[in-house]
Design a protein around this motif. Structure first.
Motif, PDB file in Angstrom:
ATOM      1  N   THR A 210       0.410   3.301   9.483  1.00 41.79           N
ATOM      2  CA  THR A 210       0.186   3.115   8.062  1.00 41.79           C
ATOM      3  C   THR A 210       0.161   4.415   7.363  1.00 41.79           C
ATOM      4  OG1 THR A 210      -1.173   1.269   8.412  1.00 41.79           O
ATOM      5  CG2 THR A 210      -1.384   2.349   6.310  1.00 41.79           C
TER       6      THR A 210
ATOM      7  N   GLU B  94       2.785   4.656   4.517  1.00 41.80           N
ATOM      8  CA  GLU B  94       2.455   4.210   3.317  1.00 41.80           C
ATOM      9  C   GLU B  94       3.061   4.806   2.072  1.00 41.80           C
ATOM     10  OE1 GLU B  94      -1.766   6.545   3.491  1.00 41.80           O
ATOM     11  OE2 GLU B  94      -1.734   4.434   3.470  1.00 41.80           O
TER      12      GLU B  94
ATOM     13  N   GLN C 272       2.389  -4.483  10.049  1.00 40.07           N
ATOM     14  CA  GLN C 272       1.046  -4.507   9.066  1.00 40.07           C
ATOM     15  C   GLN C 272       1.142  -3.087   8.252  1.00 40.07           C
ATOM     16  OE1 GLN C 272      -2.645  -4.407  11.490  1.00 40.07           O
ATOM     17  NE2 GLN C 272      -1.781  -5.919  12.861  1.00 40.07           N
TER      18      GLN C 272
ATOM     19  N   GLY D  60       3.074  -4.210   5.368  1.00 43.12           N
ATOM     20  CA  GLY D  60       2.427  -5.431   4.722  1.00 43.12           C
ATOM     21  C   GLY D  60       3.386  -6.460   4.661  1.00 43.12           C
TER      22      GLY D  60
END
Length: 239
Positions: free
Chosen positions: A12, A16, A56, A59
């Motif tokens: 992440t 991100e 994940q 998302g």
């Protein structure tokens, strides 16, 4: 020995900041996000991560991420493992050296072409990218430094308007991007900005001096490669 696992939280963190607007195709969004992470050296050679972890991080469901990974495996940027995870492959020193020689040829060639076409506002945007690199260097921000470096180079290369050379250059950056972390030595303090090479590029572009800009890019790529080749984080296989 490097820790080759990439936890969900690490995935992440790595991805991100790179997620593009996802109003369109989710596979393309995942592909572009992973591509940027690789080209900006956000992940290390030998690291592995799972499809579920990436899904994940993005998302989204696993399917678009799986399709994006298949494209990157086909481009030799990633390697699919038997346990269905994905790894950033280590390359041999000989392969890195060969890629470097191709990059020195292509990236100087596209620079000389770009110098005859580049708009003044693009040169000024490159100047701001260089300023961002210097600020990131002062702050010890490796991710910010490498992101600004990629923007600097690809603003220049895209200005050439080449539909042949640019995809090859992007493919080579995908393969060597994970090695860019090695230009930052542990305990070295402030990141080396390679200030003079980028400033030489900008000065040559403002003069319309394609040969001068190409020489400066050659020096920039060579200097970064020298720092990477000092280390020995290469596979032992011959390719």
């Amino acid at each position: 020995m490097h820790d080759t696992s990439l936890a969900v939280d690490d995935a992440t963190h790595a991805f991100e900041a790179l997620l593009p607007e996802r109003a369109g195709n989710l596979e393309d969004a995942a592909y572009e996000g992973i591509r940027k992470a690789l080209m900006e050296g956000r992940l290390r050679p030998g690291q592995s991560f799972t499809l579920r972890g990436l899904a994940q991080a993005f998302g989204t469901s696993p399917m678009p991420v799986r399709d994006a990974l298949k494209r990157l495996v086909a481009e030799r940027a990633l390697q699919l493992l038997p346990n269905r995870s994905v790894m950033l492959p280590r390359m041999s020193r000989a392969r890195f050296q060969e890629i470097l020689q191709v990059r020195l040829s292509l990236e100087t060639m596209i620079t000389e072409r770009a110098a005859q076409r580049i708009a003044p506002e693009t040169i000024e945007a490159m100047g701001r990218d260089h300023e961002d690199m210097c600020l990131a260097a002062d702050a010890g921000d490796k991710a910010g430094y490498l992101a600004a470096n990629r923007r600097f180079h690809f603003r220049l290369y895209e200005a050439a308007g080449s539909v042949v050379m640019l995809p090859f250059i992007e493919s080579l950056w995908l393969q060597v991007g994970p090695y860019l972390n090695q230009i930052f030595k542990p305990g070295a303090g402030r990141i080396d900005t390679a200030d003079h090479h980028h400033m030489e590029v900008l000065r040559a572009l403002r003069r319309g001096d394609g040969a001068g800009a190409a020489r400066a890019i050659w020096n920039d790529l060579s200097s970064a490669a020298d720092g990477i080749l000092i280390d020995n984080d290469f596979s032992g296989d011959s390719e």
